[in-house]
Write an enzyme that holds these catalytic residues in place. Structure first.
Site, PDB file in Angstrom:
ATOM      1  N   THR A   1      10.291   6.787  -0.884  1.00  0.00           N
ATOM      2  CA  THR A   1      10.994   7.294  -2.049  1.00  0.00           C
ATOM      3  C   THR A   1      12.160   6.386  -2.402  1.00  0.00           C
ATOM      4  OG1 THR A   1      10.423   9.451  -1.243  1.00  0.00           O
ATOM      5  CG2 THR A   1      12.050   9.372  -2.976  1.00  0.00           C
ATOM      6  N   TYR A   2      12.787   5.833  -1.390  1.00  0.00           N
ATOM      7  CA  TYR A   2      13.930   4.973  -1.628  1.00  0.00           C
ATOM      8  C   TYR A   2      13.508   3.663  -2.290  1.00  0.00           C
ATOM      9  CZ  TYR A   2      16.861   7.977   1.149  1.00  0.00           C
ATOM     10  OH  TYR A   2      17.564   9.045   1.609  1.00  0.00           O
ATOM     11  N   GLY A   3      12.213   3.409  -2.270  1.00  0.00           N
ATOM     12  CA  GLY A   3      11.722   2.154  -2.817  1.00  0.00           C
ATOM     13  C   GLY A   3      12.073   1.957  -4.282  1.00  0.00           C
TER      14      GLY A   3
ATOM     15  N   ASP B   1       7.673  16.554   7.835  1.00  0.00           N
ATOM     16  CA  ASP B   1       7.274  16.049   6.514  1.00  0.00           C
ATOM     17  C   ASP B   1       5.752  15.976   6.401  1.00  0.00           C
ATOM     18  OD1 ASP B   1       7.679  15.303   3.927  1.00  0.00           O
ATOM     19  OD2 ASP B   1       8.128  13.205   4.353  1.00  0.00           O
TER      20      ASP B   1
ATOM     21  N   LYS C   1       5.404  -1.719   7.896  1.00  0.00           N
ATOM     22  CA  LYS C   1       6.364  -0.892   7.148  1.00  0.00           C
ATOM     23  C   LYS C   1       7.741  -1.529   7.282  1.00  0.00           C
ATOM     24  CE  LYS C   1       8.209   3.841   7.122  1.00  0.00           C
ATOM     25  NZ  LYS C   1       7.888   5.218   7.509  1.00  0.00           N
TER      26      LYS C   1
ATOM     27  N   ILE D   1       0.813  -1.220   0.000  1.00  0.00           N
ATOM     28  CA  ILE D   1       0.000   0.000   0.000  1.00  0.00           C
ATOM     29  C   ILE D   1       0.843   1.264   0.000  1.00  0.00           C
ATOM     30  CG2 ILE D   1      -2.145  -0.883   1.002  1.00  0.00           C
ATOM     31  CD1 ILE D   1      -1.064  -0.184   3.746  1.00  0.00           C
ATOM     32  N   GLY D   2       2.139   1.108   0.151  1.00  0.00           N
ATOM     33  CA  GLY D   2       2.979   2.306   0.159  1.00  0.00           C
ATOM     34  C   GLY D   2       4.406   1.939  -0.135  1.00  0.00           C
TER      35      GLY D   2
ATOM     36  N   VAL E   1       5.423  -0.484   2.375  1.00  0.00           N
ATOM     37  CA  VAL E   1       4.365  -0.619   3.380  1.00  0.00           C
ATOM     38  C   VAL E   1       3.329  -1.608   2.844  1.00  0.00           C
ATOM     39  CG1 VAL E   1       2.685   0.622   4.795  1.00  0.00           C
ATOM     40  CG2 VAL E   1       4.763   1.792   4.054  1.00  0.00           C
TER      41      VAL E   1
HETATM   42  N1  LIG Z   1      -0.570   2.679   9.181  1.00  0.00           N
HETATM   43  C1  LIG Z   1      -0.796   2.736   7.885  1.00  0.00           C
HETATM   44  N2  LIG Z   1      -1.968   2.312   7.386  1.00  0.00           N
HETATM   45  C2  LIG Z   1      -2.221   2.361   6.066  1.00  0.00           C
HETATM   46  N3  LIG Z   1      -1.373   2.848   5.162  1.00  0.00           N
HETATM   47  C3  LIG Z   1      -0.177   3.292   5.585  1.00  0.00           C
HETATM   48  C4  LIG Z   1       0.173   3.245   6.963  1.00  0.00           C
HETATM   49  N4  LIG Z   1       1.409   3.753   7.090  1.00  0.00           N
HETATM   50  C5  LIG Z   1       1.803   4.107   5.857  1.00  0.00           C
HETATM   51  N5  LIG Z   1       0.848   3.832   4.934  1.00  0.00           N
HETATM   52  C6  LIG Z   1       0.894   4.076   3.483  1.00  0.00           C
HETATM   53  O1  LIG Z   1       2.216   3.987   3.036  1.00  0.00           O
HETATM   54  C7  LIG Z   1       2.663   5.258   2.539  1.00  0.00           C
HETATM   55  C8  LIG Z   1       4.114   5.446   2.911  1.00  0.00           C
HETATM   56  O2  LIG Z   1       4.236   5.392   4.314  1.00  0.00           O
HETATM   57  P1  LIG Z   1       5.351   6.222   5.087  1.00  0.00           P
HETATM   58  O3  LIG Z   1       5.232   7.664   4.670  1.00  0.00           O
HETATM   59  O4  LIG Z   1       5.278   5.948   6.523  1.00  0.00           O
HETATM   60  O5  LIG Z   1       6.646   5.563   4.443  1.00  0.00           O
HETATM   61  P2  LIG Z   1       7.951   6.233   3.927  1.00  0.00           P
HETATM   62  O6  LIG Z   1       8.807   5.134   3.500  1.00  0.00           O
HETATM   63  O7  LIG Z   1       8.493   7.137   4.953  1.00  0.00           O
HETATM   64  O8  LIG Z   1       7.375   7.052   2.685  1.00  0.00           O
HETATM   65  P3  LIG Z   1       7.804   8.481   2.057  1.00  0.00           P
HETATM   66  O9  LIG Z   1       9.271   8.477   1.913  1.00  0.00           O
HETATM   67  O10 LIG Z   1       7.091   8.526   0.727  1.00  0.00           O
HETATM   68  O11 LIG Z   1       7.271   9.540   2.984  1.00  0.00           O
HETATM   69  C9  LIG Z   1       1.698   6.278   3.127  1.00  0.00           C
HETATM   70  O12 LIG Z   1       1.575   7.408   2.313  1.00  0.00           O
HETATM   71  C10 LIG Z   1       0.408   5.486   3.206  1.00  0.00           C
HETATM   72  O13 LIG Z   1      -0.290   5.535   1.984  1.00  0.00           O
END
Ligand SMILES: Nc1ncnc2c1ncn2[C@@H]1O[C@H](COP(=O)(O)OP(=O)(O)OP(=O)(O)O)[C@@H](O)[C@H]1O
Length: 518
Positions: free
Chosen positions: A35-37, A172, A60, A31-32, A45
């Site tokens: 950026t590093y992905g 952020d 995550k 679902i997520g 996520v």
């Molecule tokens: N608890 C959660 N429940 C549902 N979806 C989630 C949850 N946590 C994160 N997500 C989904 O995953 C995405 C990325 O999560 P998060 O921002 O924590 O990760 P990140 O790796 O730090 O991403 P970025 O670098 O893009 O900010 C969120 O925008 C959301 O859509």
């Protein structure tokens, strides 16, 4: 802070954390993706079901992309901060789980994080939220009501006020980090860039934080001493975006970002922002022409109290910017129509920015393929010479209320579809005229783009890539800084009615450049 060795969790506070295996969960869907992905398949996520209870969580996966520095400092910060924050508008971190297996990608191939000696994975387990604000707002047919916007805004501010009182800067705030469940509850997530602060603001902090479109002018000008006001700028941007229907400062790079801010909020000077001239890069980026504040004029169609609140959030001088507590006391939240009860909000099928991007990509690939290998239309009779199929438009998907079934995503939605009040299926309340911000007026600056052409601070090199400097690179020729290729500007003003939607690469596109940690 002690840094754990690779593969170890240094979380003394809760020894049982990390003792369970990720195998206690069944991964259902990604679902997520951070950026590093795109660089390495870490930090994804997933929606997952706990096998024992059947309960749904979000997992995550922590990226382990630099084994020399041990467990990533970003993850340590996020975990430490989330462990001390307990509030209904802040995401709840339930536990940490691990996997012993080597990292694998979605297809089961071994991972590309070759530098990582610890081959297992570490996951943060969160309560699951159905939507992020970006994903939700980009659903076809979505139109937020004023009480709904007030309800979301109040929750954002309440969560942020709690963070700030507990001396945590989020750093952020953006739509994809504001999660919403089907009970209408909104929670702040992604504390990967967060940090504690002291009230005297004496520490030097990095200014390379906050996703570009939501980054305040002080950070763009190189300030390293700052406080909660940085988050409040981001909230102001989100608020305006909710009312306006699209991002208000969609800059491509830092200089353009500053230019967009100055064009709406006016140019900073010692009168409206005492001390601004001392900020490291002020002389490099100060506008060469007068730019007056136009917020009230551009957004004159907003409700009076909304505009008043926005004015005070998008104040250039951070020391005069409204804090979260005062924002919660603003007339806007206490006059009709009042914020609605979160529980009364519509329920929608799950929508995360990542899924919507993926779906769009899918559709675009299919379209491309079709163009390359045209196939007879599956549901229409083959075309006869001289005939053309009428293009079917996906109909609006009105949100359903109460206990009715959730709304299925419409088939044909694209980020780039016209949005906003006059852009077809608006997602925010109609606001009368749509601003009429005439970007033609910006031109004619003779290549200056509104910036002085002074040299960069000695010994540092340009604070931002020089190709991005309006007027400095090929795009500068037109003078306005909005040359050919700039998204959203060819069809009208930045605040006009025909702007394209949010570029899919823009939300968070700058996390990659991060950064030395402070
Ligand atoms: N608890 C959660 N429940 C549902 N979806 C989630 C949850 N946590 C994160 N997500 C989904 O995953 C995405 C990325 O999560 P998060 O921002 O924590 O990760 P990140 O790796 O730090 O991403 P970025 O670098 O893009 O900010 C969120 O925008 C959301 O859509």
């Amino acid at each position: 802070m002690a840094v754990a060795g690779a593969g170890q969790l240094n979380l003394n506070e809760s020894p049982c954390w990390g003792s369970r295996s990720v195998d206690c969960f069944e991964k259902l869907e990604q679902i997520g993706e951070g950026t590093y992905g795109t660089i390495c398949f870490c930090n994804q996520v997933y929606m997952a079901r706990e096998i024992k209870t059947g309960e749904i969580f979000a997992l995550k996966k922590i990226r382990m992309d630099n084994e020399r520095e041990g467990f990533p400092i970003t993850a340590i910060r996020e975990i430490k901060i989330l462990k001390k924050l307990h509030h209904e508008n802040v995401i709840k971190l339930k536990e940490i789980v691990t996997s012993q297996d080597p990292e694998k990608d979605e297809q089961g191939r071994p991972g590309k994080c070759y530098g990582n000696k610890y081959k297992g994975g570490i996951y943060m387990v969160f309560e699951y939220m159905d939507h992020d604000l970006t994903g939700l707002a980009d659903r076809p047919g979505i139109r937020f009501t004023v009480p709904q916007i007030k309800c979301y805004m109040r929750q954002i501010l309440t969560g942020l006020h709690y963070c700030h009182v507990n001396q945590v800067l989020h750093r952020d705030i953006k739509g994809s980090n504001l999660l919403i469940d089907n009970e209408g509850n909104l929670k702040l997530v992604d504390f990967g860039l967060a940090r504690s602060f002291s009230n005297d603001h004496n520490a030097n902090l990095t200014n390379r934080v906050i996703t570009l479109w939501y980054r305040p002018p002080a950070l763009l000008l190189g300030a390293t001493k700052y406080g909660p006001a940085v988050d409040m700028w981001s909230v102001g941007c989100i608020f305006a975006e909710l009312l306006h229907g699209k991002p208000i400062f969609p800059g491509k790079d830092e200089p353009e970002q500053l230019n967009k801010i100055f064009e709406l909020c006016g140019a900073p000077d010692e009168v409206n922002w005492p001390g601004v001239s001392k900020i490291p890069w002020y002389n490099n980026f100060k506008p060469t022409r007068p730019m007056k504040r136009r917020l009230r004029e551009v957004f004159r169609h907003f409700d009076r109290h909304a505009l008043e609140l926005l004015e005070r959030m998008l104040t250039l001088d951070p020391s005069h910017r409204m804090c979260a507590k005062d924002a919660l006391d603003a007339e806007y939240f206490w006059t009709d129509p009042l914020p609605c009860d979160p529980k009364s909000l519509p329920k929608y099928e799950s929508s995360h920015e990542f899924q919507i991007k993926k779906k769009r990509q899918h559709e675009e690939n299919a379209k491309r393929q079709k163009l390359q290998h045209p196939q007879p239309h599956a549901r229409l009779p083959p075309l006869q010479p001289g005939q053309a199929h009428t293009q079917m438009r996906p109909g609006p998907n009105p949100p359903l209320h109460g206990s009715q079934p959730t709304v299925a995503a419409g088939p044909g939605h694209h980020y780039g579809n016209p949005r906003g009040p006059a852009g077809g299926l608006g997602r925010y309340p109609a606001n009368g005229t749509s601003g009429g911000y005439n970007h033609q007026n910006r031109g004619g600056q003779g290549g200056g783009g509104g910036y002085s052409s002074g040299s960069y601070p000695q010994g540092r090199g340009p604070p931002y890539g020089s190709s991005g400097m309006p007027g400095a690179g090929p795009r500068g020729g037109g003078g306005s800084g909005y040359g050919v290729g700039a998204p959203n500007y060819s069809q009208g003003g930045a605040y006009g009615s025909s702007g394209a939607g949010r570029g899919s690469n823009m939300m968070g596109g700058n996390r990659n450049q991060q950064y030395s940690w402070q």
